[in-house]
Design an enzyme around this catalytic site. Structure first.
Site, PDB file in Angstrom:
ATOM      1  CD  GLU A 123      -2.905  -1.051   2.363  1.00 18.94           C
ATOM      2  OE1 GLU A 123      -4.008  -0.544   2.176  1.00 18.94           O
ATOM      3  OE2 GLU A 123      -2.544  -1.495   3.483  1.00 18.94           O
ATOM      4  CD  GLU A 143      -3.276  -6.951   3.630  1.00 17.05           C
ATOM      5  OE1 GLU A 143      -2.874  -7.864   2.881  1.00 17.05           O
ATOM      6  OE2 GLU A 143      -2.818  -5.801   3.607  1.00 17.05           O
TER       7      GLU A 143
HETATM    8  C1  1HE Z   1       6.937  -8.365  12.149  1.00 17.35           C
HETATM    9  C2  1HE Z   1       6.256  -8.258  10.923  1.00 17.35           C
HETATM   10  C3  1HE Z   1       5.003  -7.570  10.929  1.00 17.35           C
HETATM   11  C4  1HE Z   1       8.074  -9.351  10.583  1.00 17.35           C
HETATM   12  N1  1HE Z   1       4.568  -7.074  12.087  1.00 17.35           N
HETATM   13  N2  1HE Z   1       6.458  -7.842  13.266  1.00 17.35           N
HETATM   14  N3  1HE Z   1       2.319  -8.531   7.143  1.00 17.35           N
HETATM   15  C5  1HE Z   1       2.541  -9.842   7.082  1.00 17.35           C
HETATM   16  O1  1HE Z   1       1.690 -10.664   7.301  1.00 17.35           O
HETATM   17  C6  1HE Z   1       3.969 -10.250   6.793  1.00 17.35           C
HETATM   18  C7  1HE Z   1       4.582 -10.828   8.052  1.00 17.35           C
HETATM   19  N4  1HE Z   1       6.015 -11.060   7.926  1.00 17.35           N
HETATM   20  C8  1HE Z   1       6.535 -12.108   7.244  1.00 17.35           C
HETATM   21  O2  1HE Z   1       5.848 -12.885   6.591  1.00 17.35           O
HETATM   22  C9  1HE Z   1       8.017 -12.309   7.337  1.00 17.35           C
HETATM   23  O3  1HE Z   1       8.491 -11.609   8.475  1.00 17.35           O
HETATM   24  C10 1HE Z   1       8.803 -11.828   6.087  1.00 17.35           C
HETATM   25  C11 1HE Z   1       8.530 -12.759   4.926  1.00 17.35           C
HETATM   26  C12 1HE Z   1       8.448 -10.388   5.717  1.00 17.35           C
HETATM   27  C13 1HE Z   1      10.332 -11.838   6.413  1.00 17.35           C
HETATM   28  O4  1HE Z   1      10.701 -13.132   6.891  1.00 17.35           O
HETATM   29  P1  1HE Z   1      12.064 -13.303   7.709  1.00 17.35           P
HETATM   30  O5  1HE Z   1      12.259 -14.788   7.911  1.00 17.35           O
HETATM   31  O6  1HE Z   1      13.150 -12.554   7.035  1.00 17.35           O
HETATM   32  O7  1HE Z   1      11.831 -12.556   9.116  1.00 17.35           O
HETATM   33  P2  1HE Z   1      11.001 -13.051  10.417  1.00 17.35           P
HETATM   34  O8  1HE Z   1      11.856 -13.991  11.218  1.00 17.35           O
HETATM   35  O9  1HE Z   1       9.655 -13.553  10.040  1.00 17.35           O
HETATM   36  O10 1HE Z   1      10.768 -11.692  11.198  1.00 17.35           O
HETATM   37  C14 1HE Z   1      11.846 -11.000  11.819  1.00 17.35           C
HETATM   38  C15 1HE Z   1      11.221 -10.173  12.928  1.00 17.35           C
HETATM   39  O11 1HE Z   1      10.354  -9.205  12.373  1.00 17.35           O
HETATM   40  C16 1HE Z   1      10.359 -11.012  13.865  1.00 17.35           C
HETATM   41  O12 1HE Z   1      10.434 -10.412  15.145  1.00 17.35           O
HETATM   42  P3  1HE Z   1      11.343 -11.039  16.316  1.00 17.35           P
HETATM   43  O13 1HE Z   1      11.137 -10.109  17.476  1.00 17.35           O
HETATM   44  O14 1HE Z   1      10.830 -12.432  16.535  1.00 17.35           O
HETATM   45  O15 1HE Z   1      12.757 -11.032  15.792  1.00 17.35           O
HETATM   46  C17 1HE Z   1       8.982 -10.824  13.308  1.00 17.35           C
HETATM   47  O16 1HE Z   1       7.968 -11.036  14.261  1.00 17.35           O
HETATM   48  C18 1HE Z   1       9.031  -9.355  12.906  1.00 17.35           C
HETATM   49  N5  1HE Z   1       8.062  -9.043  11.888  1.00 17.35           N
HETATM   50  N6  1HE Z   1       6.988  -8.888   9.971  1.00 17.35           N
HETATM   51  C19 1HE Z   1       5.281  -7.202  13.224  1.00 17.35           C
HETATM   52  N7  1HE Z   1       4.310  -7.389   9.818  1.00 17.35           N
HETATM   53  C20 1HE Z   1      -3.025  -0.740   7.047  1.00 17.35           C
HETATM   54  S1  1HE Z   1      -3.482  -2.323   7.029  1.00 17.35           S
HETATM   55  C21 1HE Z   1      -2.197  -3.233   6.343  1.00 17.35           C
HETATM   56  C22 1HE Z   1      -2.424  -4.673   6.609  1.00 17.35           C
HETATM   57  C23 1HE Z   1      -1.185  -5.460   6.460  1.00 17.35           C
HETATM   58  O17 1HE Z   1      -0.113  -4.941   6.231  1.00 17.35           O
HETATM   59  S2  1HE Z   1      -1.360  -7.141   6.651  1.00 17.35           S
HETATM   60  C24 1HE Z   1       0.192  -7.795   6.279  1.00 17.35           C
HETATM   61  C25 1HE Z   1       1.055  -7.949   7.498  1.00 17.35           C
END
Ligand code: 1HE
Length: 269
Positions: A123, A143
């Site tokens: 977005e 989402e």
């Molecule tokens: C996060 C987020 C997040 C990572 N919010 N903390 N977005 C998603 O559903 C995508 C969610 N993220 C992922 O699928 C993956 O993190 C990735 C593919 C982007 C990257 O994977 P990777 O293996 O490099 O990293 P990771 O181990 O998953 O994440 C590293 C850290 O970032 C980890 O935190 P930690 O404290 O355990 O180290 C994750 O929890 C954190 N992290 N993504 C919070 N999104 C206005 S409305 C919009 C609606 C949306 O955007 S919905 C889509 C949300």
């Protein structure tokens, strides 16, 4: 602007999750939460709004990119747990305000996309005017699987870029697109090799900043509106904008430069 141009800080106070600097007449805004994959928390969205509303004079384009392996993992999901309906509407409104400031702000925005460009990250990218994808970029709307919906203007901008049926498919099935597919679909305008996005973006941003400001204004403001209004209103708006632009002294100077053989020719590059 040359690539040797010195960077200088911009005075606007921003949260730690953002970093802003200036290179000549280009402002560079960097998402700085690589440890959280540049997930967008409230503080960051407010910072984006502040940045785009306080751009100093003399800036002709903005370059937006993300530190680390990913452009942005979208909404910071850790902030979602406690939010009720009323707070949800306010939260979406916050994103709308910030991203409208990007799309309809003072100057054009060039975004460099790499790694995950997902959910709210897509977005955010969609609000920029020119998008350069490194070959590592991929696009997704998780989402559907998270039980939430778009909230940062994506349901309005993305169908206009790629067609509503593709957005529906992405949300329902988790379909992801890679960089080359994204180029075909209009999610980006350029694809470059990994690591080459920033240099390409600086080149394009410098070109944009060198345009007549009135033409940049017209392209940013009039084209999206004309895509949505009726034909007669669009044509009238076009005539008015064309007359305003050509009446500007800057246009007169540029036309004289061309006619007196001082201006570059339009060549395919
Ligand atoms: C996060 C987020 C997040 C990572 N919010 N903390 N977005 C998603 O559903 C995508 C969610 N993220 C992922 O699928 C993956 O993190 C990735 C593919 C982007 C990257 O994977 P990777 O293996 O490099 O990293 P990771 O181990 O998953 O994440 C590293 C850290 O970032 C980890 O935190 P930690 O404290 O355990 O180290 C994750 O929890 C954190 N992290 N993504 C919070 N999104 C206005 S409305 C919009 C609606 C949306 O955007 S919905 C889509 C949300």
């Amino acid at each position: 602007m040359s690539s040797r141009e010195q960077s200088s800080p911009l005075p606007t106070p921003l949260p730690d999750s953002l970093h802003a600097e200036r290179q000549g007449d280009v402002a560079i805004l960097r998402l700085m939460r690589p440890h959280k994959r540049n997930a967008l928390d409230d503080e960051t969205i407010k910072g984006i709004e502040t940045f785009f509303t306080s751009l100093p004079d003399g800036i002709g384009a903005v370059l937006l990119h993300g530190e680390g392996e990913h452009f942005s993992a979208g909404l910071d999901l850790s902030e979602l747990e406690e939010r009720d309906v009323k707070q949800g509407i306010a939260h979406s409104g916050l994103w709308h305000r910030a991203f409208e400031k990007i799309q309809f702000g003072k100057v054009p925005v060039v975004a460099v996309l790499h790694g995950a460009v997902v959910g709210g990250g897509l977005e955010l990218a969609a609000a920029a005017h020119v998008r350069i994808a490194e070959r590592s970029a991929y696009y997704a709307l998780p989402e559907g699987s998270r039980g939430i919906f778009l909230g940062g203007g994506g349901s309005v901008r993305l169908p206009r870029l790629m067609g509503a049926t593709r957005v529906i498919d992405m949300m329902l099935t988790g379909h992801t697109y890679g960089a080359d597919e994204g180029l075909q679909l209009g999610l980006s305008h350029y694809v470059v090799e990994p690591g080459a996005g920033l240099a390409k973006a600086l080149e394009l941003a410098a070109h944009i900043a060198g345009n007549a400001p009135m033409t940049n204004f017209a392209a940013m403001q009039v084209l999206p509106h004309n895509a949505e209004q009726d034909r007669a209103s669009g044509l009238l708006m076009e005539s008015l904008m064309a007359a305003i632009a050509q009446g500007d002294p800057e246009a007169k100077r540029r036309l004289r430069d061309f006619l007196e053989k001082r201006a570059p020719k339009t060549l395919h590059r």
